[in-house]
Design a protein around this motif. Structure first.
Motif, short mmCIF file in Angstrom:
data_model
loop_
_atom_site.label_atom_id
_atom_site.label_comp_id
_atom_site.label_asym_id
_atom_site.label_seq_id
_atom_site.Cartn_x
_atom_site.Cartn_y
_atom_site.Cartn_z
N PRO A 10 -42.73 0.54 -94.46
CA PRO A 10 -44.15 0.33 -94.22
C PRO A 10 -45.04 1.02 -95.25
CG PRO A 10 -43.22 1.75 -92.52
CD PRO A 10 -42.10 1.35 -93.44
N ARG A 11 -46.24 0.57 -95.33
CA ARG A 11 -47.19 1.08 -96.32
C ARG A 11 -47.62 2.51 -96.05
NH1 ARG A 11 -52.28 -2.88 -95.37
NH2 ARG A 11 -51.73 -3.21 -97.52
N ASN A 82 -46.04 -4.52 -96.92
CA ASN A 82 -44.96 -3.53 -96.95
C ASN A 82 -44.02 -3.89 -98.10
OD1 ASN A 82 -45.75 -2.17 -94.42
ND2 ASN A 82 -45.12 -4.06 -93.46
#
Length: 98
Positions: A10-11, A82
């Motif tokens: 994930p970011r 992502n």
């Protein structure tokens, strides 16, 4: 046919707890995308991993080659927010298969 381990990173570490409405909509599309691949027999398992350092997604997929695998990842709606890591499995052991 080769199998690959995919890790969807994930970011941000808190992504699973604080997604925006837009991010949640993308993740809903992501789930539908991977369910479709699973229904086609391309995905053995996928889902979130509760790593104490931050939740991430994982999947084990079967692909003809790395090009097909890269297409799976590129076409995933979650790839817009992502990013993926992927690794070739040396030998996947599956139920009913040797």
């Amino acid at each position: 046919m080769p199998h690959y381990f995919l890790k969807l990173i994930p970011r941000r570490p808190t992504f699973s707890q604080d997604m925006t409405a837009e991010e949640r909509a993308i993740i809903t599309q992501h789930l539908a995308y991977w369910m479709e691949l699973m229904n086609k027999g391309k995905v053995a398992v996928f889902g979130p991993v509760a790593d104490p350092t931050g939740v991430y997604g994982m999947g084990v997929v079967e692909a003809e080659n790395e090009e097909e695998l890269l297409d799976f990842m590129k076409n995933d709606p979650a790839a817009t927010i992502n990013h993926y890591e992927h690794y070739l499995m040396l030998r996947a052991v599956l139920p009913g298969k040797s």
